[in-house]
Scaffold this active site. Structure first.
Site, mmCIF file in Angstrom:
data_model
loop_
_atom_site.group_PDB
_atom_site.id
_atom_site.type_symbol
_atom_site.label_atom_id
_atom_site.label_comp_id
_atom_site.label_asym_id
_atom_site.label_seq_id
_atom_site.Cartn_x
_atom_site.Cartn_y
_atom_site.Cartn_z
ATOM 1 N N ALA A 198 28.107 35.425 47.908
ATOM 2 C CA ALA A 198 28.122 34.795 49.232
ATOM 3 C C ALA A 198 27.589 35.755 50.298
ATOM 4 O O ALA A 198 26.712 35.392 51.092
ATOM 5 C CB ALA A 198 29.538 34.345 49.575
ATOM 6 N N GLY A 199 28.092 36.992 50.308
ATOM 7 C CA GLY A 199 27.692 37.940 51.349
ATOM 8 C C GLY A 199 26.284 38.496 51.124
ATOM 9 O O GLY A 199 25.506 38.640 52.078
ATOM 10 N N HIS B 111 43.123 29.854 34.882
ATOM 11 C CA HIS B 111 42.061 29.520 33.931
ATOM 12 C C HIS B 111 42.639 29.444 32.519
ATOM 13 O O HIS B 111 43.346 30.349 32.096
ATOM 14 C CB HIS B 111 40.979 30.607 34.007
ATOM 15 C CG HIS B 111 39.686 30.188 33.391
ATOM 16 N ND1 HIS B 111 39.572 29.876 32.064
ATOM 17 C CD2 HIS B 111 38.453 30.036 33.928
ATOM 18 C CE1 HIS B 111 38.316 29.548 31.818
ATOM 19 N NE2 HIS B 111 37.614 29.634 32.933
ATOM 20 N N ARG C 19 40.165 22.651 34.346
ATOM 21 C CA ARG C 19 40.986 23.830 34.066
ATOM 22 C C ARG C 19 42.471 23.596 34.298
ATOM 23 O O ARG C 19 43.302 24.079 33.536
ATOM 24 C CB ARG C 19 40.524 24.970 34.966
ATOM 25 C CG ARG C 19 39.150 25.411 34.577
ATOM 26 C CD ARG C 19 38.584 26.434 35.507
ATOM 27 N NE ARG C 19 37.292 26.824 34.987
ATOM 28 C CZ ARG C 19 36.482 27.682 35.566
ATOM 29 N NH1 ARG C 19 36.839 28.237 36.715
ATOM 30 N NH2 ARG C 19 35.331 27.993 35.034
ATOM 31 N N HIS D 65 42.850 33.133 38.139
ATOM 32 C CA HIS D 65 41.408 33.330 38.057
ATOM 33 C C HIS D 65 40.674 33.162 39.383
ATOM 34 O O HIS D 65 39.742 33.892 39.684
ATOM 35 C CB HIS D 65 40.876 32.306 37.050
ATOM 36 C CG HIS D 65 39.408 32.357 36.845
ATOM 37 N ND1 HIS D 65 38.792 33.462 36.315
ATOM 38 C CD2 HIS D 65 38.423 31.459 37.090
ATOM 39 C CE1 HIS D 65 37.494 33.229 36.238
ATOM 40 N NE2 HIS D 65 37.239 32.035 36.719
ATOM 41 N N LEU E 196 30.024 29.873 41.936
ATOM 42 C CA LEU E 196 28.727 30.520 42.190
ATOM 43 C C LEU E 196 27.870 29.586 43.034
ATOM 44 O O LEU E 196 27.173 30.011 43.958
ATOM 45 C CB LEU E 196 28.028 30.833 40.862
ATOM 46 C CG LEU E 196 28.797 31.731 39.884
ATOM 47 C CD1 LEU E 196 27.921 32.096 38.687
ATOM 48 C CD2 LEU E 196 29.269 33.018 40.556
HETATM 49 C C1 LIG Z 1 35.823 36.853 35.112
HETATM 50 C C2 LIG Z 1 35.296 35.802 36.033
HETATM 51 C C3 LIG Z 1 34.279 34.965 35.622
HETATM 52 C C4 LIG Z 1 33.788 33.980 36.482
HETATM 53 N N1 LIG Z 1 32.788 33.161 36.045
HETATM 54 C C5 LIG Z 1 32.308 32.209 36.874
HETATM 55 C C6 LIG Z 1 31.248 31.361 36.446
HETATM 56 O O1 LIG Z 1 30.752 31.455 35.336
HETATM 57 N N2 LIG Z 1 30.800 30.427 37.320
HETATM 58 C C7 LIG Z 1 31.320 30.269 38.571
HETATM 59 O O2 LIG Z 1 30.863 29.424 39.314
HETATM 60 N N3 LIG Z 1 32.306 31.099 39.003
HETATM 61 C C8 LIG Z 1 32.805 32.054 38.189
HETATM 62 N N4 LIG Z 1 33.814 32.872 38.628
HETATM 63 C C9 LIG Z 1 34.214 32.832 40.043
HETATM 64 C C10 LIG Z 1 33.174 33.594 40.872
HETATM 65 O O3 LIG Z 1 32.735 34.722 40.176
HETATM 66 C C11 LIG Z 1 33.702 34.043 42.229
HETATM 67 O O4 LIG Z 1 34.385 33.008 42.847
HETATM 68 C C12 LIG Z 1 32.546 34.452 43.122
HETATM 69 O O5 LIG Z 1 31.728 35.378 42.475
HETATM 70 C C13 LIG Z 1 33.055 35.034 44.434
HETATM 71 O O6 LIG Z 1 31.948 35.488 45.152
HETATM 72 P P1 LIG Z 1 32.099 36.000 46.639
HETATM 73 O O7 LIG Z 1 30.740 36.433 47.063
HETATM 74 O O8 LIG Z 1 32.789 34.994 47.454
HETATM 75 O O9 LIG Z 1 33.080 37.267 46.542
HETATM 76 P P2 LIG Z 1 33.045 38.598 45.648
HETATM 77 O O10 LIG Z 1 31.982 38.599 44.630
HETATM 78 O O11 LIG Z 1 34.447 38.800 45.209
HETATM 79 O O12 LIG Z 1 32.649 39.712 46.669
HETATM 80 C C14 LIG Z 1 33.547 40.195 47.634
HETATM 81 C C15 LIG Z 1 32.849 41.277 48.418
HETATM 82 O O13 LIG Z 1 33.647 41.598 49.540
HETATM 83 C C16 LIG Z 1 33.809 43.008 49.637
HETATM 84 N N5 LIG Z 1 35.092 43.240 50.297
HETATM 85 C C17 LIG Z 1 36.294 42.687 50.023
HETATM 86 N N6 LIG Z 1 37.208 43.102 50.925
HETATM 87 C C18 LIG Z 1 36.571 43.927 51.768
HETATM 88 C C19 LIG Z 1 36.971 44.670 52.912
HETATM 89 N N7 LIG Z 1 38.214 44.614 53.385
HETATM 90 N N8 LIG Z 1 36.044 45.448 53.519
HETATM 91 C C20 LIG Z 1 34.763 45.510 53.051
HETATM 92 N N9 LIG Z 1 34.322 44.806 52.005
HETATM 93 C C21 LIG Z 1 35.219 44.027 51.370
HETATM 94 C C22 LIG Z 1 33.712 43.508 48.217
HETATM 95 O O14 LIG Z 1 33.360 44.864 48.239
HETATM 96 C C23 LIG Z 1 32.619 42.584 47.678
HETATM 97 O O15 LIG Z 1 31.366 43.106 48.036
HETATM 98 C C24 LIG Z 1 34.322 33.845 37.773
HETATM 99 C C25 LIG Z 1 35.354 34.687 38.193
HETATM 100 C C26 LIG Z 1 35.856 35.641 37.321
HETATM 101 C C27 LIG Z 1 37.013 36.474 37.762
#
Ligand SMILES: Cc1cc2nc3c(=O)[nH]c(=O)nc-3n(C[C@H](O)[C@H](O)[C@H](O)COP(=O)(O)OP(=O)(O)OC[C@H]3O[C@@H](n4cnc5c(N)ncnc54)[C@H](O)[C@@H]3O)c2cc1C
Length: 641
Positions: A45-46, A267, A331, A402, A442
């Site tokens: 996302a970010g 999950h 799930r 999860h 994702l």
């Molecule tokens: C094992 C696993 C497998 C998965 N497989 C799938 C899949 O196949 N398909 C699917 O759709 N989803 C899947 N998911 C869910 C999906 O991966 C996540 O929901 C998604 O990647 C979250 O993305 P995001 O960008 O929101 O956050 P994240 O990828 O969690 O990124 C968070 C970011 O914020 C930063 N951050 C956090 N707090 C702070 C702070 N206080 N200060 C500065 N930086 C900070 C971190 O450093 C990081 O860069 C899976 C999840 C897991 C756990």
């Protein structure tokens, strides 16, 4: 007092997003460089948002905890990403993806947002392919699809079991191009501790440099939190150990409403817990349920080797109970049923808290090579951890925490209740209602980052005079920096006897037992009491070693655990408020004899949005309700039979 205006555009569902894009205000290209946007988080996302906004010409400051943006938790995502391309020609459409997502979320999400998500899904695949993301392909060259839970079509795009990693590399390279070009100023190893609000608008953040311990101030015209989910409140989860709630929680304490905190996805296919000192649980991707069959022995206490249990003595409980969806039920349904059979004494393994996921029939049908090409890395991972070869005997699996559907409340523009403060990806309360379908996180993170936020943030910025700066010596910055420093000093000065991990593990057990797969009124009330007394002890007896002026992992974790305590209490309050079962939220008082959820649309078809009030040892939160109006979909009792 907040008026929860979701700002959903008028008009037919199919036209809302295009109409909104047409009607919103724009920032002219030559003016964009005058605006600075802080983006906290470099996951899908970010990272996608930072790359897109910088590419459009805005000045971006990007922050993450890790030493590299590409180590964000998104890298862990295995199974795939949904899109309504309908390449397999099996009847998919934008409408069907929308409908499956609304139904999968048990009718607790906004129609307009979910429709937009389904609409944008196809653009995401095009964008990723253009970046060179190596999605699996058919022999013909067309992108391959597989099935995930809660859908009767194949719409999941994947790159073996590394989809998140490959998508993140795509976003990362797009982002790093802009770091090189000067469009993004990049701050790895910086943790956001406070949001700074001036005249009611988010104008910056306070971070801690995790290497030097310096408290830093950053000013901008808008702040975006893309900081991921809070599953680690349970201590044991499939999330990366660094995943946390701190940024979202501190924003909540400054006025951003927190929505549906009790909606947490468990999950069904994870490697079971094996001992008290485990710190992490491992997901076996949902994609495995395409070919793996879930079963337990029909007889209680049957301790024969699974390969010695004949077919007629195997209970394929999902296939028997849900013939239409079988092993591909969503799930929440799969997790709940695993718990039910284990509660009945049919669970397997030493603890009795596991069920089998068996590839015997798929291997006999397709051959080991085909199964290995699809899931080879997941099978290797299982063998490394469990010490058993899943080509030769069934995997043992059990549900684990999860994903968190709850998060900061946002309107259709992804803006929180604090003007200028946006939340994207798993950090917002998102489009998944009470249960997220597999491969949709994702999709949502990249939809928010590549397409939605870049469009909606301009509408906000257009009303701000370009170049307005208050200076980081403004009182609001002073105050926020002081608060950040004080909470660090407080933690270091306790010098108690109990470790941070011990507190976190104990908290996690309370949350899992009382706010986990199923909940009861008594259990939730007890959880609130237990969390409060443990939190009191934490603030008098935690031991945080090390110093503040250098790299101190203990200090980082202590701050996050402190926030988890407060969040956990709110989760219990939220679950207690909802006298119904829906999606992941099973209140034992509201279920059928077969263990199916009983929803109450009359009284609970709303998003709970909590406002932080004040705290003097007691968490005070006011509940606001965003009513969910279903104009295009008929509310039905969910059935996967
Ligand atoms: C094992 C696993 C497998 C998965 N497989 C799938 C899949 O196949 N398909 C699917 O759709 N989803 C899947 N998911 C869910 C999906 O991966 C996540 O929901 C998604 O990647 C979250 O993305 P995001 O960008 O929101 O956050 P994240 O990828 O969690 O990124 C968070 C970011 O914020 C930063 N951050 C956090 N707090 C702070 C702070 N206080 N200060 C500065 N930086 C900070 C971190 O450093 C990081 O860069 C899976 C999840 C897991 C756990």
């Amino acid at each position: 007092m907040f008026t929860l205006d979701a700002k959903i555009p008028e008009g037919p569902l199919e036209q809302k997003w295009s109409r909104h894009k047409k009607e919103r205000k724009l920032v002219a290209p030559n003016n964009r460089r005058k605006y600075e946007v802080i983006i906290v988080g470099t996951g899908l996302a970010g990272g996608a948002a930072a790359a897109s906004l910088a590419e459009m010409g805005y000045k971006v400051k990007s922050f993450c905890i890790q030493d590299s943006a590409r180590r964000a938790h998104s890298i862990a995502a295995q199974g795939g990403i949904n899109a309504a391309k309908n390449y397999p020609n099996d009847g998919d459409s934008v409408w069907r993806l929308f409908y499956d997502t609304i139904k999968g979320g048990d009718y607790r999400s906004r129609e307009a947002n979910v429709y937009r998500l389904a609409e944008v899904s196809n653009n995401i695949i095009d964008q990723a392919v253009a970046q060179g993301v190596p999605f699996a392909r058919e022999y013909s060259g067309l992108l391959a699809n597989r099935s995930f839970g809660g859908a009767q079509v194949s719409r999941t795009f994947y790159a073996r079991g590394q989809t998140g990693q490959q998508l993140l590399l795509g976003a990362y390279q797009a982002m790093m191009r802009q770091v090189e070009e000067g469009g993004i100023e990049y701050f790895p190893r910086h943790e956001m501790l406070e949001v700074v609000i001036i005249d009611g608008q988010a104008r910056g953040i306070i971070t801690r440099d995790l290497v030097t311990g310096d408290i830093c101030r950053h000013e901008a015209d808008a702040v975006v939190l893309a900081t991921g989910g809070y599953g680690n409140v349970f201590y044991l989860s499939t999330n990366a150990k660094n995943s946390n709630v701190t940024a979202a929680w501190r924003a909540h304490k400054k006025g951003a409403l927190f929505a549906n905190p009790s909606f947490v996805q468990v999950h069904p296919t994870c490697i079971p817990v094996s001992g008290d000192y485990q710190s992490k649980l491992t997901l076996m991707s949902e994609s495995l349920r395409n070919d793996g069959r879930v079963w337990v022995p029909r007889k209680k206490g049957d301790d024969r080797h699974p390969n010695d249990i004949p077919e007629e003595e195997r209970f394929y409980y999902l296939e028997e109970k849900y013939p239409s969806f079988g092993n591909l039920v969503p799930r929440d349904v799969a997790s709940r049923n695993a718990k039910i059979v284990c509660d009945q004494g049919l669970g397997v393994g030493e603890t009795g808290l596991a069920v089998y996921l068996d590839f015997r029939d798929a291997i006999a049908r397709d051959g080991e090579d085909v199964i290995s090409a699809k899931y080879g890395n997941l099978f290797d991972m299982y063998e490394n951890i469990a010490g058993e070869n899943p080509y030769k005997q069934p995997m043992r699996i059990f549900p684990a925490v999860h994903y968190t559907m709850g998060g900061l409340w946002v309107d259709y523009n992804l803006m929180t209740t604090v003007p200028g403060l946006f939340a994207t990806g798993e950090a917002n309360f998102s489009d998944h209602g009470a249960n997220r379908l597999g491969a949709s996180a994702l999709m949502q993170g990249l939809s928010d980052g590549y397409f939605v936020l870049p469009s909606t943030i301009g509408n906000y910025l257009a009303d701000i005079k370009p170049g307005t700066r208050y200076g980081t010596d403004h009182d609001a910055f002073e105050q926020a920096a002081k608060e950040a420093q004080e909470s660090i000093d407080r933690l270091l000065n306790i010098k108690g006897k109990r470790t941070i991990i011990d507190f976190h593990r104990t908290l996690g057990r309370i949350v899992w037992d009382k706010i986990g797969i199923s909940r009861t009124k008594e259990g939730l009330e007890q959880a609130i009491e237990d969390i409060r007394s443990l939190r009191e002890e934490f603030w008098t007896n935690v031991y945080v070693p090390g110093e503040k002026a250098n790299y101190n992992k203990y200090l980082e974790f202590a701050g996050r655990v402190a926030d988890f305590f407060e969040l956990a209490e709110l989760m219990a309050m939220d679950a207690l408020d909802r006298n119904e079962s829906c999606g992941c939220h099973l209140r034992e008082e509201f279920q059928t004899e077969e263990g199916e959820a009983i929803r109450n649309d009359q009284d609970y078809a709303y998003v709970s949005a909590w406002e932080f009030k004040d705290r003097n040892g007691v968490l005070e939160e006011a509940l606001h309700k965003e009513d969910l109006n279903f104009e295009f979909v008929e509310l039905k009792q969910r059935s996967y039979k």
